[in-house]
Design a protein around this motif. Structure first.
Motif, PDB file in Angstrom:
ATOM      1  N   GLY A 148     -30.897 -12.214 -61.971  1.00  0.00           N
ATOM      2  CA  GLY A 148     -31.758 -12.571 -63.099  1.00  0.00           C
ATOM      3  C   GLY A 148     -33.196 -12.814 -62.632  1.00  0.00           C
ATOM      4  O   GLY A 148     -33.418 -13.344 -61.536  1.00  0.00           O
ATOM      5  N   THR A 149     -34.155 -12.401 -63.451  1.00  0.00           N
ATOM      6  CA  THR A 149     -35.577 -12.594 -63.107  1.00  0.00           C
ATOM      7  C   THR A 149     -36.306 -13.219 -64.294  1.00  0.00           C
ATOM      8  O   THR A 149     -35.875 -13.068 -65.451  1.00  0.00           O
ATOM      9  CB  THR A 149     -36.228 -11.255 -62.748  1.00  0.00           C
ATOM     10  N   ALA A 150     -37.351 -13.904 -63.940  1.00  0.00           N
ATOM     11  CA  ALA A 150     -38.206 -14.504 -64.991  1.00  0.00           C
ATOM     12  C   ALA A 150     -39.643 -14.575 -64.473  1.00  0.00           C
ATOM     13  O   ALA A 150     -39.887 -14.885 -63.295  1.00  0.00           O
ATOM     14  CB  ALA A 150     -37.706 -15.899 -65.355  1.00  0.00           C
ATOM     15  N   ALA A 151     -40.637 -14.253 -65.337  1.00  0.00           N
ATOM     16  CA  ALA A 151     -42.060 -14.268 -64.949  1.00  0.00           C
ATOM     17  C   ALA A 151     -42.587 -15.695 -64.929  1.00  0.00           C
ATOM     18  O   ALA A 151     -42.167 -16.547 -65.726  1.00  0.00           O
ATOM     19  CB  ALA A 151     -42.867 -13.426 -65.914  1.00  0.00           C
ATOM     20  N   VAL A 152     -43.499 -15.937 -63.989  1.00  0.00           N
ATOM     21  CA  VAL A 152     -44.172 -17.251 -63.881  1.00  0.00           C
ATOM     22  C   VAL A 152     -45.633 -17.044 -64.290  1.00  0.00           C
ATOM     23  O   VAL A 152     -46.352 -16.229 -63.680  1.00  0.00           O
ATOM     24  CB  VAL A 152     -44.076 -17.812 -62.455  1.00  0.00           C
ATOM     25  N   MET A 153     -46.064 -17.746 -65.344  1.00  0.00           N
ATOM     26  CA  MET A 153     -47.413 -17.576 -65.910  1.00  0.00           C
ATOM     27  C   MET A 153     -48.170 -18.903 -65.865  1.00  0.00           C
ATOM     28  O   MET A 153     -47.563 -19.968 -65.940  1.00  0.00           O
ATOM     29  CB  MET A 153     -47.305 -17.114 -67.372  1.00  0.00           C
ATOM     30  N   LYS A 154     -49.446 -18.772 -65.750  1.00  0.00           N
ATOM     31  CA  LYS A 154     -50.300 -19.937 -65.905  1.00  0.00           C
ATOM     32  C   LYS A 154     -51.423 -19.524 -66.845  1.00  0.00           C
ATOM     33  O   LYS A 154     -52.349 -18.817 -66.462  1.00  0.00           O
ATOM     34  CB  LYS A 154     -50.878 -20.373 -64.558  1.00  0.00           C
ATOM     35  N   GLY A 155     -51.151 -19.975 -68.077  1.00  0.00           N
ATOM     36  CA  GLY A 155     -52.071 -19.480 -69.115  1.00  0.00           C
ATOM     37  C   GLY A 155     -51.734 -18.023 -69.338  1.00  0.00           C
ATOM     38  O   GLY A 155     -50.600 -17.667 -69.639  1.00  0.00           O
ATOM     39  N   TRP A 156     -52.888 -17.249 -69.228  1.00  0.00           N
ATOM     40  CA  TRP A 156     -52.654 -15.801 -69.363  1.00  0.00           C
ATOM     41  C   TRP A 156     -52.592 -15.110 -67.998  1.00  0.00           C
ATOM     42  O   TRP A 156     -52.465 -13.914 -67.926  1.00  0.00           O
ATOM     43  CB  TRP A 156     -53.804 -15.185 -70.168  1.00  0.00           C
ATOM     44  N   SER A 166     -43.824 -22.398 -64.766  1.00  0.00           N
ATOM     45  CA  SER A 166     -44.950 -22.029 -65.629  1.00  0.00           C
ATOM     46  C   SER A 166     -45.552 -23.254 -66.327  1.00  0.00           C
ATOM     47  O   SER A 166     -46.760 -23.294 -66.589  1.00  0.00           O
ATOM     48  CB  SER A 166     -44.503 -21.010 -66.679  1.00  0.00           C
ATOM     49  N   ASN A 167     -44.746 -24.280 -66.638  1.00  0.00           N
ATOM     50  CA  ASN A 167     -45.216 -25.367 -67.474  1.00  0.00           C
ATOM     51  C   ASN A 167     -45.208 -26.721 -66.767  1.00  0.00           C
ATOM     52  O   ASN A 167     -46.203 -27.458 -66.813  1.00  0.00           O
ATOM     53  CB  ASN A 167     -44.357 -25.474 -68.735  1.00  0.00           C
ATOM     54  N   ALA A 168     -44.103 -27.030 -66.116  1.00  0.00           N
ATOM     55  CA  ALA A 168     -43.967 -28.393 -65.597  1.00  0.00           C
ATOM     56  C   ALA A 168     -44.489 -28.536 -64.175  1.00  0.00           C
ATOM     57  O   ALA A 168     -44.895 -29.628 -63.765  1.00  0.00           O
ATOM     58  CB  ALA A 168     -42.495 -28.810 -65.635  1.00  0.00           C
ATOM     59  N   ILE A 169     -44.471 -27.491 -63.427  1.00  0.00           N
ATOM     60  CA  ILE A 169     -44.826 -27.588 -62.015  1.00  0.00           C
ATOM     61  C   ILE A 169     -45.921 -26.579 -61.741  1.00  0.00           C
ATOM     62  O   ILE A 169     -45.904 -25.465 -62.245  1.00  0.00           O
ATOM     63  CB  ILE A 169     -43.600 -27.329 -61.133  1.00  0.00           C
ATOM     64  N   ASP A 170     -46.809 -26.983 -60.854  1.00  0.00           N
ATOM     65  CA  ASP A 170     -47.895 -26.098 -60.452  1.00  0.00           C
ATOM     66  C   ASP A 170     -47.316 -25.053 -59.521  1.00  0.00           C
ATOM     67  O   ASP A 170     -46.858 -25.376 -58.407  1.00  0.00           O
ATOM     68  CB  ASP A 170     -49.000 -26.899 -59.754  1.00  0.00           C
ATOM     69  N   ALA A 171     -47.327 -23.840 -59.975  1.00  0.00           N
ATOM     70  CA  ALA A 171     -46.725 -22.779 -59.185  1.00  0.00           C
ATOM     71  C   ALA A 171     -47.509 -22.487 -57.928  1.00  0.00           C
ATOM     72  O   ALA A 171     -46.992 -21.839 -57.008  1.00  0.00           O
ATOM     73  CB  ALA A 171     -46.605 -21.505 -60.036  1.00  0.00           C
ATOM     74  N   THR A 172     -48.752 -22.978 -57.871  1.00  0.00           N
ATOM     75  CA  THR A 172     -49.538 -22.736 -56.665  1.00  0.00           C
ATOM     76  C   THR A 172     -49.257 -23.772 -55.611  1.00  0.00           C
ATOM     77  O   THR A 172     -49.668 -23.619 -54.458  1.00  0.00           O
ATOM     78  CB  THR A 172     -51.037 -22.763 -57.021  1.00  0.00           C
ATOM     79  N   ASP A 173     -48.487 -24.808 -55.999  1.00  0.00           N
ATOM     80  CA  ASP A 173     -48.139 -25.860 -55.045  1.00  0.00           C
ATOM     81  C   ASP A 173     -46.840 -25.451 -54.370  1.00  0.00           C
ATOM     82  O   ASP A 173     -45.740 -25.554 -54.964  1.00  0.00           O
ATOM     83  CB  ASP A 173     -47.993 -27.197 -55.767  1.00  0.00           C
ATOM     84  N   THR A 174     -46.950 -24.980 -53.155  1.00  0.00           N
ATOM     85  CA  THR A 174     -45.784 -24.438 -52.442  1.00  0.00           C
ATOM     86  C   THR A 174     -44.716 -25.484 -52.230  1.00  0.00           C
ATOM     87  O   THR A 174     -43.520 -25.222 -52.365  1.00  0.00           O
ATOM     88  CB  THR A 174     -46.214 -23.874 -51.087  1.00  0.00           C
ATOM     89  N   VAL A 175     -45.140 -26.712 -51.940  1.00  0.00           N
ATOM     90  CA  VAL A 175     -44.152 -27.782 -51.692  1.00  0.00           C
ATOM     91  C   VAL A 175     -43.368 -28.079 -52.949  1.00  0.00           C
ATOM     92  O   VAL A 175     -42.138 -28.244 -52.927  1.00  0.00           O
ATOM     93  CB  VAL A 175     -44.862 -29.057 -51.180  1.00  0.00           C
ATOM     94  N   ALA A 176     -44.043 -28.138 -54.076  1.00  0.00           N
ATOM     95  CA  ALA A 176     -43.343 -28.423 -55.330  1.00  0.00           C
ATOM     96  C   ALA A 176     -42.396 -27.303 -55.704  1.00  0.00           C
ATOM     97  O   ALA A 176     -41.264 -27.524 -56.181  1.00  0.00           O
ATOM     98  CB  ALA A 176     -44.354 -28.635 -56.451  1.00  0.00           C
ATOM     99  N   GLY A 180     -46.449 -14.529 -60.615  1.00  0.00           N
ATOM    100  CA  GLY A 180     -45.322 -13.905 -59.875  1.00  0.00           C
ATOM    101  C   GLY A 180     -44.037 -13.971 -60.728  1.00  0.00           C
ATOM    102  O   GLY A 180     -44.106 -14.151 -61.959  1.00  0.00           O
ATOM    103  N   GLN A 181     -42.903 -13.887 -60.022  1.00  0.00           N
ATOM    104  CA  GLN A 181     -41.641 -13.972 -60.760  1.00  0.00           C
ATOM    105  C   GLN A 181     -40.559 -14.677 -59.928  1.00  0.00           C
ATOM    106  O   GLN A 181     -40.614 -14.713 -58.705  1.00  0.00           O
ATOM    107  CB  GLN A 181     -41.135 -12.594 -61.168  1.00  0.00           C
ATOM    108  N   VAL A 182     -39.643 -15.238 -60.687  1.00  0.00           N
ATOM    109  CA  VAL A 182     -38.482 -15.903 -60.058  1.00  0.00           C
ATOM    110  C   VAL A 182     -37.306 -14.911 -60.024  1.00  0.00           C
ATOM    111  O   VAL A 182     -37.002 -14.265 -61.039  1.00  0.00           O
ATOM    112  CB  VAL A 182     -38.075 -17.161 -60.831  1.00  0.00           C
ATOM    113  N   ARG A 183     -36.636 -14.846 -58.883  1.00  0.00           N
ATOM    114  CA  ARG A 183     -35.471 -13.944 -58.729  1.00  0.00           C
ATOM    115  C   ARG A 183     -34.251 -14.786 -58.324  1.00  0.00           C
ATOM    116  O   ARG A 183     -34.284 -15.516 -57.336  1.00  0.00           O
ATOM    117  CB  ARG A 183     -35.755 -12.894 -57.676  1.00  0.00           C
ATOM    118  N   VAL A 184     -33.199 -14.643 -59.122  1.00  0.00           N
ATOM    119  CA  VAL A 184     -31.966 -15.405 -58.880  1.00  0.00           C
ATOM    120  C   VAL A 184     -30.788 -14.433 -58.824  1.00  0.00           C
ATOM    121  O   VAL A 184     -30.627 -13.603 -59.733  1.00  0.00           O
ATOM    122  CB  VAL A 184     -31.711 -16.458 -59.986  1.00  0.00           C
TER     123      VAL A 184
END
Length: 672
Positions: free
Chosen positions: A131-139, A67-77, A143-147
């Motif tokens: 465990g799950t956590a939401a991924v936000m960019k701004g508002w 959500s903050n450090a990495i661009d979630a739209t960048d698949t490689v990252a 998507g979400q992370v699933r572990v």
């Protein structure tokens, strides 16, 4: 049988120490198991909580990073971040899912290679936390992370902790049981000692005492047991002393310790006249002429002192002639019966006794012109014979005594009584040695009957030797075998034949009697022991009689021999009880099963109240110590009936069964 069944039941019962160990050990085991289960369950829950928290934290950390450090739209990252987290091997699934449910990037692996047993995995059954956590960019929600957490480390930690808990529980339990075992051993030592003491009391052995100290309660028990043992021992000692006193009153001369007139006549009747006990021998009468004057001039005390010294000479004479017995008639007159040798030999031995008695008289009264009074000792000898009564035997010996007195000087005369002529001493030695060299011995047996008149307790064996082509009864040759030291060879042969009979008849119960001197003859006790030991289980069907005379003259050797024989499993009895003249208290130190009353006490017991009371009292004491009492020489129904009423356990005698041969005469003897 009742005592044996009680003993078997007591040996099968669980001991107090075992019971306490089982109870306390089970309690310790339960506590350890409960503690282990609680500890294991607590750690199990702790591991689950840690695994769930780790999974949630990982999902939250990845969601924040995307959500903050990495661009979630960048698949490689996103893939690089997920790979770095997944490579820690702490997760089964790490993935990023968009808002349409499509996996943008992710990694997954199967649950394997846990390094713990499969059964433990099934038993522990740890969950796979997610465990799950939401991924936000701004508002905008991307998507979400699933572990999904990997429980592998949790399984390994739980397995190690479980092993440690089991091992520590086993070690602690073993140490606790060992300490408890030692502690109970120390605490219960007095109880085991009391148990052995009670067992000894059950066998009528009052010598054991418990000195071990422990807890206050056990100390009280041991003190009470010791006190009871002391009381029982004193009671037995008092009873034994009373019986010994009664015996002395009824059977001994109070001054000299020799047999009283009645007791001597009773035994002489059995030894020389009765059908069952009759054997050849000679009666020796001695008398000190002038004793009445000496008593008047020297005084009663001096006369009594001389009588005591004279009696000691008679005692020494009897000790030197196997099977002999003596009594005081009246004043300074003594009677001695010498079984075995011919009257001519008895006359020679009588002269030796007369000379010894004369020396005592000279010592007390002086000799020659200085003599206070003239004391002269004379003797008369008469031999037994077929149809010769006790009265006739005394009359013949008295006639010989009077003839010796007419000579004036001290001497011993031989009566011409018409008695049978027996072999001389040296003839007997030669004949006995020849018979024993040829093993010309034939066993006969007589039943020991129980009081029900039907049960045969065992069969008493007797020996007969082939002497000059005639099978001679043991009554005839046994005294001479004792005299010449041949009784040991005879006993070895009898034991050998008796054990052979036990091997040939597995149901037979056999009893035998040893000679009085066999317990001290060189190598004889050891050889008898070896023979009985080699018999194995057959020894349990063997009764061995030790004459009371052996306990009189060879107390230590006889007691040691009896203890060794008991270890073989054979049963022991004191034979010819009553004629040894020793204190009844010796029973407390002997491991014997029975006593056999001498026939001299049994003969005419229905008419002798003193003997009946003595035997009844003695039987009561013997039964109180667990010792059976048998009798020998029962010849009439009235004797047998009287013995039953006073509590006898069994008896032998012509009235109950005559001796019968065991098989045919031995071939080795038949050639003689």
């Amino acid at each position: 049988m009742q005592h044996e069944s009680q003993k078997i039941r007591s040996t099968r019962a669980i001991t107090l120490r075992t019971l306490l160990l089982l109870f306390t050990g089970a309690l310790v085991l339960v506590l350890l198991v409960v503690s282990m289960v609680i500890s294991g369950r607590s750690f199990h829950n702790y591991v689950i909580e840690e695994l769930e928290g780790q999974t949630r934290d990982a999902a939250t950390a990845i969601g924040l990073s995307l959500s903050n450090a990495i661009d979630a739209t960048d698949t490689v990252a996103v893939s690089s971040l997920i790979d770095s987290v997944f490579d820690s091997s702490q997760y089964l699934v790490v993935e990023f899912v968009d808002h349409d449910g499509n996996v943008v990037a992710g990694r997954a692996q199967a649950l394997s290679d846990l390094d713990v047993p499969h059964w433990f995995v099934r038993f522990a059954d740890l969950p796979r936390p997610e465990g799950t956590a939401a991924v936000m960019k701004g508002w905008r929600w991307l998507g979400q992370v699933r572990v999904v957490g990997h429980p592998g480390n949790a399984y390994r930690d739980l397995w190690q902790v479980g092993q440690w808990l089991v091992l520590s529980s086993v070690v602690i339990g073993a140490i606790a049981i060992a300490v408890l075992y030692v502690l109970l051993g120390r605490l219960l030592r007095p109880l085991r000692a009391v148990e052995r003491q009670a067992e000894a009391i059950g066998h009528r052995d009052f010598r054991k005492r418990t000195q071990i100290r422990s807890t206050r309660e056990l100390n009280q028990v041991t003190h009470a047991m010791n006190q009871m043992t002391d009381d029982l021992e004193q009671l037995f000692a008092g009873q034994a002393a009373l019986i010994a006193h009664l015996r002395k009153l009824n059977n001994e001369d109070p001054l000299t310790g020799l047999s009283s007139r009645n007791a001597f006549d009773q035994r002489l009747t059995v030894e020389a006249v009765t059908e069952e006990g009759r054997r050849p021998g000679s009666l020796l009468l001695t008398q000190v002429s002038g004793f009445a004057d000496f008593n008047q001039r020297a005084g009663r005390l001096e006369a009594d002192a001389m009588l005591v010294q004279l009696a000691r000479c008679v005692h020494r004479f009897v000790d030197g002639h196997a099977g002999s017995f003596a009594g005081r008639r009246s004043g300074a007159e003594f009677a001695v019966f010498i079984p075995g040798g011919a009257p001519a030999d008895a006359q020679i031995w009588g002269r030796e006794l007369v000379e010894a008695l004369q020396a005592v008289c000279v010592e007390f009264a002086g000799e020659g012109s200085n003599a206070l009074v003239e004391l002269v000792v004379h003797g008369g000898v008469a031999g037994t014979g077929e149809g010769v009564s006790v009265r006739a035997l005394f009359e013949s010996a008295d006639t010989a005594l009077r003839r010796a007195q007419t000579e004036g000087v001290s001497q011993c005369a031989l009566a011409d009584s018409g008695a049978d002529v027996h072999h001389g001493a040296e003839d007997w030695r030669r004949l006995l040695e020849s018979a024993l060299d040829r093993e010309a011995l034939w066993l006969w047996e007589q039943p020991m009957m129980a009081v029900d008149d039907d049960t045969v307790l065992f069969r008493q064996v007797f020996s007969r030797l082939l002497v000059e082509r005639e099978w001679v009864r043991g009554h005839l040759f046994a005294p001479m075998a004792e005299r010449f030291g041949l009784i040991g060879r005879l006993d070895l042969l009898v034991v050998q034949r008796a054990l052979q009979r036990l091997r040939e008849e597995p149901s037979a119960m056999v009893g035998l009697s040893l000679g009085a001197s066999s317990v001290v003859l060189p190598d004889i006790p050891e050889r008898i022991l070896q023979m009985v030991k080699s018999a194995g289980g057959d020894a349990r069907r063997l009764w061995i009689g030790i004459p009371e005379q052996a306990l009189h003259y060879h107390r230590q050797e006889a007691q040691a021999f009896i203890r060794q024989l008991r270890r073989t499993g054979a049963s022991l009895l004191v034979d010819r009880f009553g004629v040894g003249g020793i204190a009844f208290s010796y029973m407390k130190n002997l491991s014997i099963q029975a006593l056999r009353i001498d026939s001299s006490f049994v003969h005419g017991i229905d008419r002798h109240d003193d003997n009946r009371f003595y035997l009844e009292s003695m039987i009561t004491i013997a039964h109180g110590r667990g010792v059976k009492v048998y009798a020998a020489g029962v010849e009439t129904e009235s004797e047998w009936r009287t013995l039953k009423t006073i509590g006898i356990d069994g008896a032998t005698g012509y009235h109950l069964g005559r001796p019968e041969p065991v098989g045919d005469p031995p071939v080795s003897g038949g050639s003689g």
